[in-house]
Design an enzyme around this catalytic site. Sequence first.
Site, PDB file in Angstrom:
ATOM      1  N   CYS A 157     -10.022 -31.472 -29.034  1.00  9.53           N
ATOM      2  CA  CYS A 157     -11.500 -30.754 -29.542  1.00  9.53           C
ATOM      3  C   CYS A 157     -11.278 -29.662 -30.170  1.00  9.53           C
ATOM      4  O   CYS A 157     -10.680 -29.751 -31.394  1.00  9.53           O
ATOM      5  CB  CYS A 157     -12.369 -30.656 -28.134  1.00  9.53           C
ATOM      6  SG  CYS A 157     -14.117 -30.162 -28.567  1.00  9.53           S
ATOM      7  N   HIS A 181     -12.528 -35.517 -25.334  1.00  8.12           N
ATOM      8  CA  HIS A 181     -11.983 -34.790 -24.000  1.00  8.12           C
ATOM      9  C   HIS A 181     -11.369 -35.682 -23.256  1.00  8.12           C
ATOM     10  O   HIS A 181     -11.848 -35.944 -21.989  1.00  8.12           O
ATOM     11  CB  HIS A 181     -13.165 -34.073 -23.354  1.00  8.12           C
ATOM     12  CG  HIS A 181     -13.404 -32.682 -24.161  1.00  8.12           C
ATOM     13  ND1 HIS A 181     -12.962 -31.640 -24.329  1.00  8.12           N
ATOM     14  CD2 HIS A 181     -14.505 -32.416 -24.932  1.00  8.12           C
ATOM     15  CE1 HIS A 181     -13.441 -30.743 -25.116  1.00  8.12           C
ATOM     16  NE2 HIS A 181     -14.550 -31.182 -25.658  1.00  8.12           N
ATOM     17  N   GLU A 208      -9.131 -35.083 -20.843  1.00  7.07           N
ATOM     18  CA  GLU A 208      -8.387 -34.463 -20.061  1.00  7.07           C
ATOM     19  C   GLU A 208      -9.645 -34.206 -18.849  1.00  7.07           C
ATOM     20  O   GLU A 208      -9.455 -33.631 -17.664  1.00  7.07           O
ATOM     21  CB  GLU A 208      -8.195 -33.031 -20.376  1.00  7.07           C
ATOM     22  CG  GLU A 208      -9.198 -31.933 -20.611  1.00  7.07           C
ATOM     23  CD  GLU A 208     -10.082 -31.996 -21.928  1.00  7.07           C
ATOM     24  OE1 GLU A 208     -11.043 -31.048 -22.109  1.00  7.07           O
ATOM     25  OE2 GLU A 208      -9.795 -33.174 -22.619  1.00  7.07           O
TER      26      GLU A 208
END
Length: 239
Positions: A89, A177, A179
Amino acid sequence: MPPVIGVLHNLDRAFTGHAGTAIRAAGVELDERRLRAGEPLPSLDAVDGLLPLGGDQSVRDIRADPMLQCEAALLRDAVDAGVPVFGVCLGAQLLAHALGGSVSRLPRRMVEWSPIEALPTSAGDPMFGALPDGAVALHWNEDGFEPPAGAVELLARVGAGAEAFRYGDRAWGVQFHPEVHPEGLEGWYVDATGELEEAGVTEEDARAADALHLPGQLALSEALFGGFARVVAARTVAA
């Protein structure tokens, strides 16, 4: 000593989520730096890879943000030195900017889950070459990026700007994202100040999509962050 990845946190509510799990499972340690809390950037001599994560800052404002300037310079130096980098990001936008790409505001803020479509260029990539079937990615973005000259796009675009790129053989960036995990995402809802409204989505609908797709994020993180950790570990062995 195991190899170490320097994690550059750009949020007050810092978390590594599934990324930390996947990286440690590959035998690589983390050196986490909470930049918003005033912690210093790591020295390239002290880490074997860099993982700059997301934040609510904008690269469009980098001239007025000394911290972002220093972070971008570190990423550029890392690429020049052959130190692996994986930007997520804001981290990807900083990496693109540092290498000569561009960052601009999206026509409309994105808060949505989108299916990932690998391009033929991803074949054989150590991170994007074996994505899990049916992978879906969470976008929570105000800005997008265009990769630098010489970069290779790895995933089909889902909106304005690129989705993922590789620069050389040791630098990658993703707009989304992978994660994210439930605890980290909950913090984004707590801190949200109009993002959902700007994206044209209700919190109810957003959370319904989260419930559907969050369980798949561990497998996506194992592919991307686990793959990145293996790149870092292999470089360490070769050195």
